[in-house]
Design a protein around this motif. Structure first.
Motif, PDB file in Angstrom:
ATOM      1  N   PRO A  20       0.809  -1.226   0.000  1.00  0.00           N
ATOM      2  CA  PRO A  20       0.000   0.000   0.000  1.00  0.00           C
ATOM      3  C   PRO A  20       0.835   1.265   0.000  1.00  0.00           C
ATOM      4  O   PRO A  20       0.306   2.347  -0.172  1.00  0.00           O
ATOM      5  CB  PRO A  20      -0.820  -0.124   1.291  1.00  0.00           C
ATOM      6  N   LEU A  45       4.207   7.127  -1.844  1.00  0.00           N
ATOM      7  CA  LEU A  45       2.901   6.784  -1.293  1.00  0.00           C
ATOM      8  C   LEU A  45       1.838   7.738  -1.834  1.00  0.00           C
ATOM      9  O   LEU A  45       0.734   7.304  -2.225  1.00  0.00           O
ATOM     10  CB  LEU A  45       2.962   6.846   0.231  1.00  0.00           C
ATOM     11  N   ALA A  46       2.140   9.041  -1.853  1.00  0.00           N
ATOM     12  CA  ALA A  46       1.170  10.029  -2.328  1.00  0.00           C
ATOM     13  C   ALA A  46       0.796   9.770  -3.785  1.00  0.00           C
ATOM     14  O   ALA A  46      -0.390   9.833  -4.158  1.00  0.00           O
ATOM     15  CB  ALA A  46       1.736  11.436  -2.163  1.00  0.00           C
ATOM     16  N   ARG A  98      -1.504   6.650  -3.870  1.00  0.00           N
ATOM     17  CA  ARG A  98      -2.879   6.874  -3.407  1.00  0.00           C
ATOM     18  C   ARG A  98      -3.683   7.636  -4.456  1.00  0.00           C
ATOM     19  O   ARG A  98      -4.867   7.340  -4.690  1.00  0.00           O
ATOM     20  CB  ARG A  98      -2.880   7.645  -2.094  1.00  0.00           C
ATOM     21  N   ARG A  99      -3.055   8.618  -5.127  1.00  0.00           N
ATOM     22  CA  ARG A  99      -3.788   9.353  -6.164  1.00  0.00           C
ATOM     23  C   ARG A  99      -4.100   8.460  -7.357  1.00  0.00           C
ATOM     24  O   ARG A  99      -5.175   8.564  -7.955  1.00  0.00           O
ATOM     25  CB  ARG A  99      -2.987  10.591  -6.599  1.00  0.00           C
ATOM     26  N   LEU A 110      -4.644   5.235  -7.173  1.00  0.00           N
ATOM     27  CA  LEU A 110      -5.751   4.381  -6.745  1.00  0.00           C
ATOM     28  C   LEU A 110      -7.074   5.124  -6.803  1.00  0.00           C
ATOM     29  O   LEU A 110      -8.098   4.580  -7.246  1.00  0.00           O
ATOM     30  CB  LEU A 110      -5.501   3.865  -5.328  1.00  0.00           C
ATOM     31  N   ARG A 111      -7.074   6.356  -6.323  1.00  0.00           N
ATOM     32  CA  ARG A 111      -8.321   7.128  -6.344  1.00  0.00           C
ATOM     33  C   ARG A 111      -8.792   7.396  -7.764  1.00  0.00           C
ATOM     34  O   ARG A 111      -9.987   7.609  -8.000  1.00  0.00           O
ATOM     35  CB  ARG A 111      -8.129   8.447  -5.586  1.00  0.00           C
ATOM     36  N   TRP A 164      -4.589  10.700   3.731  1.00  0.00           N
ATOM     37  CA  TRP A 164      -5.081   9.523   3.026  1.00  0.00           C
ATOM     38  C   TRP A 164      -5.694   8.565   4.055  1.00  0.00           C
ATOM     39  O   TRP A 164      -5.063   7.582   4.440  1.00  0.00           O
ATOM     40  CB  TRP A 164      -3.947   8.848   2.259  1.00  0.00           C
ATOM     41  N   GLU A 224      -7.645   6.187   4.000  1.00  0.00           N
ATOM     42  CA  GLU A 224      -7.737   4.779   3.647  1.00  0.00           C
ATOM     43  C   GLU A 224      -6.507   3.989   4.066  1.00  0.00           C
ATOM     44  O   GLU A 224      -6.533   2.743   4.097  1.00  0.00           O
ATOM     45  CB  GLU A 224      -7.980   4.613   2.140  1.00  0.00           C
ATOM     46  N   LEU A 225      -5.418   4.673   4.400  1.00  0.00           N
ATOM     47  CA  LEU A 225      -4.225   3.978   4.885  1.00  0.00           C
ATOM     48  C   LEU A 225      -4.497   3.224   6.192  1.00  0.00           C
ATOM     49  O   LEU A 225      -3.785   2.270   6.509  1.00  0.00           O
ATOM     50  CB  LEU A 225      -3.076   4.967   5.100  1.00  0.00           C
ATOM     51  N   ASP A 231      -5.412  -0.072   4.885  1.00  0.00           N
ATOM     52  CA  ASP A 231      -4.436  -0.701   3.989  1.00  0.00           C
ATOM     53  C   ASP A 231      -3.065  -0.927   4.616  1.00  0.00           C
ATOM     54  O   ASP A 231      -2.378  -1.892   4.276  1.00  0.00           O
ATOM     55  CB  ASP A 231      -4.235   0.167   2.732  1.00  0.00           C
TER      56      ASP A 231
END
Length: 325
Positions: free
Chosen positions: A140, A176-177, A180-181, A183-184, A226, A228-229, A232
């Protein structure tokens, strides 16, 4: 494909990486884009070890200047990249001969993101204080030591903006950033077990390890950005790592036992101290690789690092409003 590599003062590492890239088997046509983030020695010289490679260097910071950071370096390389597909790897890594070919397979269309195993070199024998980056399943955290994506997706997601520099040190969280973007935006994450990269063990003593632990509070900020972390990446939504419940139990149990001893209540103190037993067992397991005579000092160093983590997380939780234990 374009292989993106951020570089700063890593001559020997870079030569080994370029040699590994030159030895790729069944790979698609690819270029190597080196993002030089202020190296004192020009990394162009390292290209001589693999003259057949198609490679270029992008200057991100002047020689010897303060680094722009790995996120800005990768973004500069992405802007220069000529291919529609990107493979990310670090300068100190060693890709296996089939790495690029294995990444290419699942990278069929925009929206696909591919991760592969990150392993330490055979025979490394890390100590309890060393930094180890390893994964055997999709992460993740989207570590860019081994990652592939489509250039148009990376650009549309805003690249690597959003990293943090806790305590003014090295940037963290920029990969990570990006992940996450992506994934979104609906990215499909694939796992390619043959796309193996070796990442060396970061050798360090207990002081350096404790200093690194002081940066742990920054993860609270990342979770605030984020949320959702929590599902995840955290252990049971609230703990930074699986060992944290035992650390916190010992942090509460030992001071309580000390107070009870001072009040001459030995039985109650003994019962309170039982709460520290799971942590004591953890320390015993973590110090097994160390020579027997060094285990007590090693355990003290590990305990100091765990205490630093606890304080850093408490401060980070208060600042960010996203508590992590």
């Amino acid at each position: 494909m374009s292989v993106v590599v951020p570089v700063r003062d890593a001559d020997d590492d870079l030569r080994r990486l370029l040699t590994a890239l030159a030895g790729q088997r069944d790979a698609p046509p690819f270029e190597v884009v080196l993002a030089d983030d202020g190296s004192r020695r020009d990394p162009v010289a390292a290209l001589a070890v693999a003259p057949a490679l198609r490679a270029c260097v992008v200057r991100v910071a002047a020689p010897g200047a303060s680094p722009a950071g790995p996120g800005a370096a990768r973004d500069a390389a992405v802007a220069r990249a000529a291919a529609p597909r990107l493979a990310f790897v670090d300068a100190d890594c060693r890709p296996a001969p089939g790495w690029l070919a294995a990444l290419l397979g699942p990278l069929r269309a925009p929206g696909d993101v591919v991760q592969g195993p990150i392993r330490i070199p055979e025979g490394s024998a890390p100590t309890p204080f060393d930094r180890v980056l390893a994964r055997e399943s999709a992460s993740p955290l989207f570590e860019t030591a081994n990652l592939a994506a489509w250039r148009e997706d990376v650009v549309a997601a805003g690249g690597f903006a959003g990293g943090l520099r806790p305590l003014g040190g090295k940037e963290m969280g920029e990969d990570l950033a990006l992940g996450r973007r992506l994934l979104r935006a609906g990215a499909r994450v694939h796992w390619s077990p043959e796309a193996v990269v070796e990442h060396p063990v970061g050798r360090r003593g207990w002081r350096a390890a404790a200093a690194e632990r002081a940066r742990a509070g920054a993860f609270c900020t990342l979770v605030a950005r984020w949320p959702e972390l929590r599902e995840d990446a955290l252990h049971r939504r609230w703990f930074l790592t699986p060992d944290r419940p035992a650390v916190l139990a010992a942090t509460a149990a030992l001071p309580l036992a000390g107070v009870l001893v001072a009040r001459r209540r030995p039985l109650a103190a003994a019962l309170a101290a039982v709460g520290a037993l799971p942590y004591a067992a953890q320390l015993e397991r973590r110090t097994r690789p160390v020579a027997r005579g060094r285990r007590p000092a090693t355990a003290l160093g590990l305990a100091a690092g765990d205490l630093v983590t606890t304080v850093a997380l408490a401060l980070g939780s208060a600042r960010s409003g996203a508590p992590i234990l």
